[in-house]
Design a protein around this motif. Structure first.
Motif, PDB file in Angstrom:
ATOM      1  N   SER A 211      29.508  31.511  52.965  1.00  0.00           N
ATOM      2  CA  SER A 211      29.705  32.265  51.715  1.00  0.00           C
ATOM      3  C   SER A 211      30.637  33.454  51.868  1.00  0.00           C
ATOM      4  O   SER A 211      31.212  33.928  50.888  1.00  0.00           O
ATOM      5  CB  SER A 211      28.358  32.760  51.191  1.00  0.00           C
ATOM      6  N   ASP A 215      30.990  37.761  45.875  1.00  0.00           N
ATOM      7  CA  ASP A 215      30.680  37.322  44.520  1.00  0.00           C
ATOM      8  C   ASP A 215      31.837  36.455  44.060  1.00  0.00           C
ATOM      9  O   ASP A 215      32.940  36.950  43.775  1.00  0.00           O
ATOM     10  CB  ASP A 215      30.541  38.516  43.568  1.00  0.00           C
ATOM     11  N   GLY A 216      31.615  35.142  43.995  1.00  0.00           N
ATOM     12  CA  GLY A 216      32.662  34.240  43.544  1.00  0.00           C
ATOM     13  C   GLY A 216      32.760  34.216  42.029  1.00  0.00           C
ATOM     14  O   GLY A 216      32.044  34.943  41.322  1.00  0.00           O
ATOM     15  N   THR A 220      29.475  30.266  40.794  1.00  0.00           N
ATOM     16  CA  THR A 220      29.338  30.274  42.258  1.00  0.00           C
ATOM     17  C   THR A 220      28.338  31.358  42.651  1.00  0.00           C
ATOM     18  O   THR A 220      28.056  32.280  41.870  1.00  0.00           O
ATOM     19  CB  THR A 220      30.691  30.529  42.949  1.00  0.00           C
ATOM     20  N   PRO A 221      27.779  31.297  43.868  1.00  0.00           N
ATOM     21  CA  PRO A 221      26.758  32.275  44.278  1.00  0.00           C
ATOM     22  C   PRO A 221      27.295  33.702  44.285  1.00  0.00           C
ATOM     23  O   PRO A 221      28.391  33.966  44.794  1.00  0.00           O
ATOM     24  CB  PRO A 221      26.383  31.819  45.694  1.00  0.00           C
ATOM     25  N   GLN A 222      26.498  34.625  43.758  1.00  0.00           N
ATOM     26  CA  GLN A 222      26.854  36.050  43.727  1.00  0.00           C
ATOM     27  C   GLN A 222      26.180  36.732  44.924  1.00  0.00           C
ATOM     28  O   GLN A 222      25.224  37.501  44.785  1.00  0.00           O
ATOM     29  CB  GLN A 222      26.409  36.666  42.406  1.00  0.00           C
ATOM     30  N   TYR A 289      34.398  25.704  51.474  1.00  0.00           N
ATOM     31  CA  TYR A 289      34.049  26.625  50.389  1.00  0.00           C
ATOM     32  C   TYR A 289      35.164  27.652  50.234  1.00  0.00           C
ATOM     33  O   TYR A 289      35.331  28.534  51.065  1.00  0.00           O
ATOM     34  CB  TYR A 289      32.719  27.323  50.689  1.00  0.00           C
ATOM     35  N   PRO A 291      36.027  29.858  47.125  1.00  0.00           N
ATOM     36  CA  PRO A 291      35.743  30.208  45.728  1.00  0.00           C
ATOM     37  C   PRO A 291      36.941  30.775  44.970  1.00  0.00           C
ATOM     38  O   PRO A 291      36.981  30.687  43.740  1.00  0.00           O
ATOM     39  CB  PRO A 291      34.635  31.253  45.853  1.00  0.00           C
TER      40      PRO A 291
END
Length: 378
Positions: A211, A215-216, A220-222, A289, A291
């Motif tokens: 990751s 923050d993406g 997407t996951p923050q 990954y 983002p």
């Protein structure tokens, strides 16, 4: 051009001023020699003066070439690093003093808890949780290492170290490979640091995704919000801890080192201290990954962030000159450092990028934390 380092000359080794000064000095000496100066009547004295002038000119030219090569290849990050060229470890200081940076008051975004819930595993030092972030929506594992004898029945409040693993890695990496429990206990026994709550959150979300703690875009996951807001507030809501920034520090190694640097520099209201083991200063995404595609947003280019608006943060940064992942970005980042930011570096002549190395440097980092960040001072 950045401000001079504490304890160093006004012209730093990596500043753009140094090559200019050396070039002007070389030009001035050359002009004097070309004009026949210095004019001395005695032939032997004139010969000696001219020889001395040529020697000075050659030294200046060699120094100019050396400064340009150092600026390009980052052999040394400061005069003190150059002076300790043969030492196994060189410590350098950049920007403000660590204590002044960590002591600066900023409004904290952490809300003090009115009551604390019972521990899920009473009597055990490591507590395990699954947490869903109120702001990020991220759901992940959070382990918490408690001080020996911790009790919610006492009025003692502890400082907090949020410790971030690398990739690949898990929340228990700091307990196994890094040996944080034993290292912290020994530092407390030696009166090097105050006992602390150590928070071990999952940073690769979803699990096994690199990751980089960012923050993406929407969908997407923050992860930055999860680590900078949700996890700290969870800790405040569940444990007897202090909420002032001078009692909070973030630490990490490898990917977690980048994450620690980013969180501290972007969220100084939460973290007063920052420990980086072999980290980068821009995210290094894996192929699986990306983002932001091929372009990383400016907010995650930490050298530019610091050059534009340095926060009052006390940082301790370790890197090995043999570490191709960490040393080049560390050297480049240091060129931008100026007050009120403070950076202490622990530069190893040899080593590499491995957990055993970082575990060996952990006692030094904890001792620095106890000396430099008031909430951790014994």
């Amino acid at each position: 051009m950045h401000a001079p380092r504490v304890g160093e000359s006004a012209v730093s080794l990596t500043s753009t001023t140094l090559p200019v000064v050396l070039a002007l000095a070389a030009a001035a000496v050359f002009a004097l020699l070309a004009s026949g100066r210095p004019r001395v009547r005695r032939p032997w004295a004139a010969t000696g003066a001219r020889a001395a002038g040529l020697l000075v000119l050659n030294v200046l030219v060699v120094a100019l070439v050396g400064a340009e090569l150092n600026d390009h290849f980052d052999f040394y990050v400061s005069w003190s690093d150059l002076a300790g060229a043969q030492a196994a470890t060189t410590v350098t200081h950049h920007g403000a003093t660590a204590r002044s940076a960590a002591s600066t008051r900023l409004p904290s975004g952490l809300r003090p808890a009115t009551s604390l819930p019972a521990l899920p595993s009473p009597g055990e030092r490591v507590q395990h949780y699954t947490v869903t972030g109120a702001r990020s929506g991220v759901r992940g594992q959070v382990d918490v290492l408690l001080p020996a004898g911790y009790s919610t029945a006492t009025a003692t409040s502890y400082p907090v170290l949020e410790a971030l693993h690398g990739y690949p890695g898990t929340t228990d990496s700091w307990l196994t490979g890094m040996g944080v429990e034993g290292a912290l206990d020994r530092a407390v026994a030696d009166h090097s640091i105050k006992d602390a709550v150590v928070v071990l959150p999952q940073i690769n979300l979803p699990y096994a995704v690199d990751s980089e703690c960012v923050d993406g875009p929407a969908g997407t996951p923050q992860v930055e919000t999860w680590l900078a807001h949700d996890v700290p507030q969870f800790v405040v809501d569940h444990f007897r801890v202090r909420t002032d920034r001078s009692s909070w520090a973030v630490a990490g190694y490898s990917e977690g080192g980048w994450c620690a640097a980013m969180l501290g520099l972007r969220h100084p209201a939460v973290f007063g201290g920052d420990i980086v083991f072999s980290g980068s200063f821009t995210p290094e995404f894996s192929r699986g990954y990306r983002p932001f595609g091929s372009r990383v947003p400016g907010r995650y280019q930490l050298a530019a962030v610091v050059r534009r608006d340095p926060p009052p943060l006390a940082m301790w940064v370790q890197a090995s000159k043999k570490d191709g992942y960490a040393y080049p970005p560390t050297a480049a980042f240091l060129k931008s450092v100026r007050a009120p930011l403070s950076v202490t570096t622990d530069l190893l002549k040899t080593g590499g990028h491995r957990e055993q190395l970082w575990a060996g440097e952990l006692p030094t980092a904890l001792s620095w934390l106890g000396r430099s960040v008031p909430g951790f001072s014994p």
